[in-house]
Design an enzyme around this catalytic site. Structure first.
Site, PDB file in Angstrom:
ATOM      1  N   LYS A  72       0.853  -1.207   0.000  1.00  0.00           N
ATOM      2  CA  LYS A  72       0.000   0.000   0.000  1.00  0.00           C
ATOM      3  C   LYS A  72       0.886   1.253   0.000  1.00  0.00           C
ATOM      4  O   LYS A  72       0.673   2.177  -0.760  1.00  0.00           O
ATOM      5  CB  LYS A  72      -0.859  -0.010   1.253  1.00  0.00           C
ATOM      6  CG  LYS A  72      -1.444   1.343   1.640  1.00  0.00           C
ATOM      7  CD  LYS A  72      -2.314   1.268   2.861  1.00  0.00           C
ATOM      8  CE  LYS A  72      -1.628   1.683   4.121  1.00  0.00           C
ATOM      9  NZ  LYS A  72      -1.359   3.111   4.305  1.00  0.00           N
ATOM     10  N   ASN A  73       1.950   1.225   0.843  1.00  0.00           N
ATOM     11  CA  ASN A  73       2.761   2.434   1.012  1.00  0.00           C
ATOM     12  C   ASN A  73       3.779   2.627  -0.094  1.00  0.00           C
ATOM     13  O   ASN A  73       4.573   3.563  -0.053  1.00  0.00           O
ATOM     14  CB  ASN A  73       3.429   2.438   2.394  1.00  0.00           C
ATOM     15  CG  ASN A  73       2.373   2.567   3.489  1.00  0.00           C
ATOM     16  OD1 ASN A  73       1.204   2.844   3.194  1.00  0.00           O
ATOM     17  ND2 ASN A  73       2.747   2.328   4.724  1.00  0.00           N
TER      18      ASN A  73
ATOM     19  N   ARG B 149      -4.542  10.728   4.324  1.00  0.00           N
ATOM     20  CA  ARG B 149      -3.257  11.424   4.365  1.00  0.00           C
ATOM     21  C   ARG B 149      -2.433  11.133   3.126  1.00  0.00           C
ATOM     22  O   ARG B 149      -1.718  12.011   2.629  1.00  0.00           O
ATOM     23  CB  ARG B 149      -2.490  10.984   5.607  1.00  0.00           C
ATOM     24  CG  ARG B 149      -1.194  11.722   5.735  1.00  0.00           C
ATOM     25  CD  ARG B 149      -0.391  11.345   6.929  1.00  0.00           C
ATOM     26  NE  ARG B 149       0.884  12.010   6.868  1.00  0.00           N
ATOM     27  CZ  ARG B 149       1.098  13.280   7.220  1.00  0.00           C
ATOM     28  NH1 ARG B 149       0.088  13.994   7.656  1.00  0.00           N
ATOM     29  NH2 ARG B 149       2.286  13.822   7.128  1.00  0.00           N
TER      30      ARG B 149
ATOM     31  N   CYS C 232      -4.713  11.819  12.589  1.00  0.00           N
ATOM     32  CA  CYS C 232      -5.581  10.656  12.783  1.00  0.00           C
ATOM     33  C   CYS C 232      -5.290  10.155  14.191  1.00  0.00           C
ATOM     34  O   CYS C 232      -4.577  10.774  14.960  1.00  0.00           O
ATOM     35  CB  CYS C 232      -5.322   9.619  11.717  1.00  0.00           C
ATOM     36  SG  CYS C 232      -3.689   8.937  11.805  1.00  0.00           S
TER      37      CYS C 232
ATOM     38  N   ARG D 262       0.220  14.353  12.946  1.00  0.00           N
ATOM     39  CA  ARG D 262       0.654  14.145  11.554  1.00  0.00           C
ATOM     40  C   ARG D 262       0.573  15.436  10.730  1.00  0.00           C
ATOM     41  O   ARG D 262      -0.112  15.531   9.736  1.00  0.00           O
ATOM     42  CB  ARG D 262      -0.164  13.031  10.908  1.00  0.00           C
ATOM     43  CG  ARG D 262      -0.106  11.752  11.725  1.00  0.00           C
ATOM     44  CD  ARG D 262      -0.726  10.583  11.043  1.00  0.00           C
ATOM     45  NE  ARG D 262       0.162  10.061   9.992  1.00  0.00           N
ATOM     46  CZ  ARG D 262      -0.192   9.037   9.203  1.00  0.00           C
ATOM     47  NH1 ARG D 262      -1.369   8.483   9.330  1.00  0.00           N
ATOM     48  NH2 ARG D 262       0.649   8.613   8.272  1.00  0.00           N
ATOM     49  N   PRO D 263       1.265  16.462  11.167  1.00  0.00           N
ATOM     50  CA  PRO D 263       1.263  17.734  10.428  1.00  0.00           C
ATOM     51  C   PRO D 263       1.909  17.578   9.057  1.00  0.00           C
ATOM     52  O   PRO D 263       2.521  16.541   8.756  1.00  0.00           O
ATOM     53  CB  PRO D 263       2.087  18.650  11.321  1.00  0.00           C
ATOM     54  CG  PRO D 263       2.935  17.754  12.143  1.00  0.00           C
ATOM     55  CD  PRO D 263       2.166  16.490  12.323  1.00  0.00           C
TER      56      PRO D 263
ATOM     57  N   LEU E 206       6.528  19.995   7.048  1.00  0.00           N
ATOM     58  CA  LEU E 206       7.781  19.752   6.309  1.00  0.00           C
ATOM     59  C   LEU E 206       7.555  19.819   4.803  1.00  0.00           C
ATOM     60  O   LEU E 206       8.447  20.185   4.037  1.00  0.00           O
ATOM     61  CB  LEU E 206       8.388  18.412   6.725  1.00  0.00           C
ATOM     62  CG  LEU E 206       8.656  18.288   8.234  1.00  0.00           C
ATOM     63  CD1 LEU E 206       9.302  16.960   8.558  1.00  0.00           C
ATOM     64  CD2 LEU E 206       9.528  19.444   8.724  1.00  0.00           C
TER      65      LEU E 206
ATOM     66  N   ASP F 222       4.774   0.577  12.029  1.00  0.00           N
ATOM     67  CA  ASP F 222       3.530  -0.033  11.531  1.00  0.00           C
ATOM     68  C   ASP F 222       3.378  -1.486  11.966  1.00  0.00           C
ATOM     69  O   ASP F 222       2.306  -2.062  11.801  1.00  0.00           O
ATOM     70  CB  ASP F 222       3.476   0.034   9.998  1.00  0.00           C
ATOM     71  CG  ASP F 222       3.291   1.452   9.517  1.00  0.00           C
ATOM     72  OD1 ASP F 222       3.500   1.703   8.321  1.00  0.00           O
ATOM     73  OD2 ASP F 222       2.968   2.315  10.348  1.00  0.00           O
TER      74      ASP F 222
ATOM     75  N   ARG G 156      -8.430  -0.739   4.615  1.00  0.00           N
ATOM     76  CA  ARG G 156      -7.550   0.237   3.981  1.00  0.00           C
ATOM     77  C   ARG G 156      -6.153  -0.341   3.780  1.00  0.00           C
ATOM     78  O   ARG G 156      -5.408   0.089   2.916  1.00  0.00           O
ATOM     79  CB  ARG G 156      -7.447   1.512   4.818  1.00  0.00           C
ATOM     80  CG  ARG G 156      -8.666   2.404   4.724  1.00  0.00           C
ATOM     81  CD  ARG G 156      -8.453   3.708   5.457  1.00  0.00           C
ATOM     82  NE  ARG G 156      -7.194   4.324   5.061  1.00  0.00           N
ATOM     83  CZ  ARG G 156      -6.617   5.312   5.742  1.00  0.00           C
ATOM     84  NH1 ARG G 156      -7.180   5.761   6.848  1.00  0.00           N
ATOM     85  NH2 ARG G 156      -5.489   5.851   5.336  1.00  0.00           N
TER      86      ARG G 156
HETATM   87  C1  EPZ Z   1       4.197   6.865   6.209  1.00  0.00           C
HETATM   88  O1  EPZ Z   1       3.422   7.918   6.755  1.00  0.00           O
HETATM   89  C2  EPZ Z   1       3.289   5.651   6.144  1.00  0.00           C
HETATM   90  N1  EPZ Z   1       2.138   5.945   5.277  1.00  0.00           N
HETATM   91  C3  EPZ Z   1       2.792   5.298   7.543  1.00  0.00           C
HETATM   92  O2  EPZ Z   1       2.026   4.103   7.442  1.00  0.00           O
HETATM   93  C4  EPZ Z   1       4.011   5.026   8.432  1.00  0.00           C
HETATM   94  O3  EPZ Z   1       3.561   4.774   9.750  1.00  0.00           O
HETATM   95  C5  EPZ Z   1       4.935   6.251   8.428  1.00  0.00           C
HETATM   96  O4  EPZ Z   1       5.313   6.566   7.064  1.00  0.00           O
HETATM   97  C6  EPZ Z   1       6.209   6.009   9.226  1.00  0.00           C
HETATM   98  O5  EPZ Z   1       6.895   4.901   8.714  1.00  0.00           O
HETATM   99  C7  EPZ Z   1       2.308   5.918   3.938  1.00  0.00           C
HETATM  100  O6  EPZ Z   1       3.389   5.658   3.429  1.00  0.00           O
HETATM  101  C8  EPZ Z   1       1.100   6.204   3.107  1.00  0.00           C
HETATM  102  P1  EPZ Z   1       6.209  10.315   8.272  1.00  0.00           P
HETATM  103  P2  EPZ Z   1       4.002   9.438   6.716  1.00  0.00           P
HETATM  104  O7  EPZ Z   1       6.113  11.575   7.499  1.00  0.00           O
HETATM  105  O8  EPZ Z   1       4.836   9.610   5.521  1.00  0.00           O
HETATM  106  C9  EPZ Z   1       6.091  13.694  11.558  1.00  0.00           C
HETATM  107  C10 EPZ Z   1       0.155   2.728   7.695  1.00  0.00           C
HETATM  108  O9  EPZ Z   1      -0.432   2.199   8.653  1.00  0.00           O
HETATM  109  N2  EPZ Z   1       5.900  14.669  10.476  1.00  0.00           N
HETATM  110  O10 EPZ Z   1       7.411   9.427   8.085  1.00  0.00           O
HETATM  111  O11 EPZ Z   1       2.849  10.333   6.924  1.00  0.00           O
HETATM  112  C11 EPZ Z   1       4.900  12.779  11.745  1.00  0.00           C
HETATM  113  O12 EPZ Z   1       3.901  13.412  12.547  1.00  0.00           O
HETATM  114  C12 EPZ Z   1       0.639   4.151   7.800  1.00  0.00           C
HETATM  115  O13 EPZ Z   1       0.389   2.151   6.593  1.00  0.00           O
HETATM  116  C13 EPZ Z   1       5.900  16.025  10.786  1.00  0.00           C
HETATM  117  O14 EPZ Z   1       6.046  16.420  11.950  1.00  0.00           O
HETATM  118  O15 EPZ Z   1       4.907   9.436   8.020  1.00  0.00           O
HETATM  119  C14 EPZ Z   1       5.512  11.586  12.430  1.00  0.00           C
HETATM  120  O16 EPZ Z   1       5.614  11.833  13.814  1.00  0.00           O
HETATM  121  C15 EPZ Z   1       0.391   4.744   9.177  1.00  0.00           C
HETATM  122  N3  EPZ Z   1       5.728  16.940   9.788  1.00  0.00           N
HETATM  123  C16 EPZ Z   1       6.923  11.515  11.830  1.00  0.00           C
HETATM  124  O17 EPZ Z   1       7.141  12.793  11.203  1.00  0.00           O
HETATM  125  C17 EPZ Z   1       5.569  16.568   8.468  1.00  0.00           C
HETATM  126  O18 EPZ Z   1       5.430  17.451   7.601  1.00  0.00           O
HETATM  127  C18 EPZ Z   1       7.070  10.456  10.756  1.00  0.00           C
HETATM  128  O19 EPZ Z   1       6.025  10.655   9.831  1.00  0.00           O
HETATM  129  C19 EPZ Z   1       5.582  15.192   8.170  1.00  0.00           C
HETATM  130  C20 EPZ Z   1       5.758  14.257   9.188  1.00  0.00           C
END
Ligand code: EPZ
Length: 449
Positions: free
Chosen positions: A27-28, A99, A123, A128-129, A132, A328, A425
């Site tokens: 999915k990811n 997202r 969520c 999840r801001p 960045l 995850d 999902r």
């Molecule tokens: C991806 O989400 C995955 N989703 C998530 O899987 C996964 O948990 C996550 O990466 C971490 O491995 C998809 O790929 C669609 P991040 P993503 O940006 O990209 C913070 C699932 O169950 N952050 O790596 O949204 C954020 O809040 C899902 O399949 C900011 O602060 O995750 C988190 O604490 C759940 N500002 C950390 O970074 C930003 O602009 C890591 O988030 C972006 C992120």
């Protein structure tokens, strides 16, 4: 959004399941490849696509701006033509609900010079801001207009320009989205402190095969030199196996199966889960080490006695960006550890709200102490019991949903799990795949919400 629920008959700790499960495309990975289709001048086809809710939702979002999309669910391929796109206003309800759609904003901005969308709400696992992403677009010269959670982003007259961007924390989506954006931005963009997940490597390598210039793939520093639109030339993107689904089934097999054969996976992408299972005495054999057709066998028939004179060294999990233990797979691992003798500590370093499901496990009889929002202590070995119909369990997020199904399977009695829209999902037809292993998991259809 449906409100079906699952009815699960517990196995009361018996490891009765056995058989084979086939892993779907990730999915990811596929959601980002779908977003990348906007960078192409010709049709882009994706293969090994999972038939899950998120893929359907992102397809719908793209079709609303005019993209021509065809999905063949038997062959599992999805073909997308960006040339028919007529608008850059992404449907606010859809972008808020999923997202993964924020990944689209970069390629849309890079190709058309403009994009508008509503920020995905936080969520259950955390705020999840998207700061960045916004910071990155600003560095590339874009202007940002924000009204509440609605954004309109416009590139400068001459188009986005290259920038040097340091990520203060490793962001999977941020790395992928800004990498895709930089593919069309003038000059050489340098991204620092990038995430290195396999899905990012897979996408970057594919984009390079279609004409992009990306250096440092798989490292924390990537250099992307912008150029013209990409061309697939008819070459498909083949979605890599879902390592999170693989890890989820590894823990389910260790908890509930005498023998589980996991096919069409990539064992190299689940090393941290395999290492943990072996450390507590579960037999995990890699029968075939292949990036798309790998086979792993989990067997608990002769559970090796992991206790030395009755005490097992305690297990510690610290979730971490790849190749560390994936956040995850944290919840499936926790459900598994509630049934393993000995104490375990789990630190969730990525998301601030990813232990909501623990309360349900405690209600079922697990001995877990929440030390703080990011740390729990598990005293394993306490049997779980099903909760009555009126205390219905629910899927808090995609992965916690899978973890609660595991708990219901290992428990004594019949459990009802609501909100399984989340499970759909991330895990295609989960009830059918579990039934094929000998479990009793029934889907009861709710009315369309
Ligand atoms: C991806 O989400 C995955 N989703 C998530 O899987 C996964 O948990 C996550 O990466 C971490 O491995 C998809 O790929 C669609 P991040 P993503 O940006 O990209 C913070 C699932 O169950 N952050 O790596 O949204 C954020 O809040 C899902 O399949 C900011 O602060 O995750 C988190 O604490 C759940 N500002 C950390 O970074 C930003 O602009 C890591 O988030 C972006 C992120």
């Amino acid at each position: 959004m449906h409100n079906d629920h699952f009815v699960v008959q517990g196995l009361a700790g018996e490891k009765k399941l056995r058989g084979m499960v086939v892993i779907n495309g990730a999915k990811n990975a596929v959601l980002k490849a779908m977003a990348a289709s906007v960078l192409f001048e010709d049709e882009l086809c994706l293969e090994n696509v999972p038939d899950t809710e998120d893929v359907k939702k992102l397809s719908h979002l793209l079709s609303l701006v005019g993209m021509q999309i065809t999905f063949d669910s038997t062959k599992r391929n999805l073909c997308m033509k960006a040339e028919t796109i007529t608008g850059t206003d992404l449907d606010p309800d859809t972008t808020k609900a999923m997202r993964g759609s924020v990944m689209l904003t970069g390629p849309m901005l890079a190709r058309y010079g403009r994009v508008s969308f509503s920020a995905p709400g936080g969520c259950v696992i955390g705020a999840r801001p998207i700061d960045l992403y916004i910071e990155g677009y600003k560095k590339m010269g874009a202007t940002i207009e924000q009204k509440g959670d609605h954004f309109t982003i416009v590139a400068p007259k001459g188009g986005l320009k290259a920038a040097e961007i340091f990520f203060p924390l490793q962001t999977v989506g941020g790395t992928e989205t800004l990498m895709m954006t930089a593919v069309l931005a003038k000059g050489k963009t340098i991204l620092k402190n990038c995430a290195m997940e396999p899905e990012i490597v897979s996408l970057a390598e594919f984009l390079v095969s279609c004409g992009a210039t990306i250096k440092g793939i798989g490292s924390t520093t990537m250099e992307i030199t912008g150029g013209p639109l990409l061309t697939s030339g008819g070459a498909p993107y083949v979605t890599i196996p879902d390592r999170i689904e693989t890890g989820s089934f590894l823990f389910l097999g260790a908890l509930c199966a005498s023998e589980l054969r996991i096919e069409r996976c990539n064992p190299a992408h689940v090393e941290s889960a395999i290492h943990l299972l072996r450390s507590v005495g579960v037999s995990v054999e890699i029968e075939k080490n292949d990036p798309y057709k790998g086979v792993i066998c989990v067997s608990t028939k002769n559970d090796s006695k992991q206790e030395k004179n009755g005490v097992r060294k305690s297990v510690q999990i610290r979730t971490h960006e790849y190749p560390g233990f994936p956040t995850d797979i944290q919840s499936p691992a926790v459900t598994f550890l509630t049934q393993v003798q000995g104490d375990s500590q789990v630190f969730e370093t990525i998301f601030e709200g990813r232990f909501k499901y623990v309360q349900d496990l405690i209600r079922m009889g697990a001995d877990i102490t929440e030390m703080n929002p990011r740390e729990i202590l598990i005293r394993g070995g306490k049997p779980l019991r099903a909760l009555g119909k009126d205390e219905a369990l629910q899927a808090h997020d995609i992965r916690a949903g899978f973890a609660i199904v595991m708990a219901a399977l290992v428990a004594e009695g019949e459990s009802v799990i609501s909100n399984i829209y989340y499970i759909d999902r991330g895990y295609e037809k989960l009830e059918e795949r579990l039934t094929a292993l000998g479990a009793s998991v029934k889907r009861v259809l709710g009315q369309k919400a």
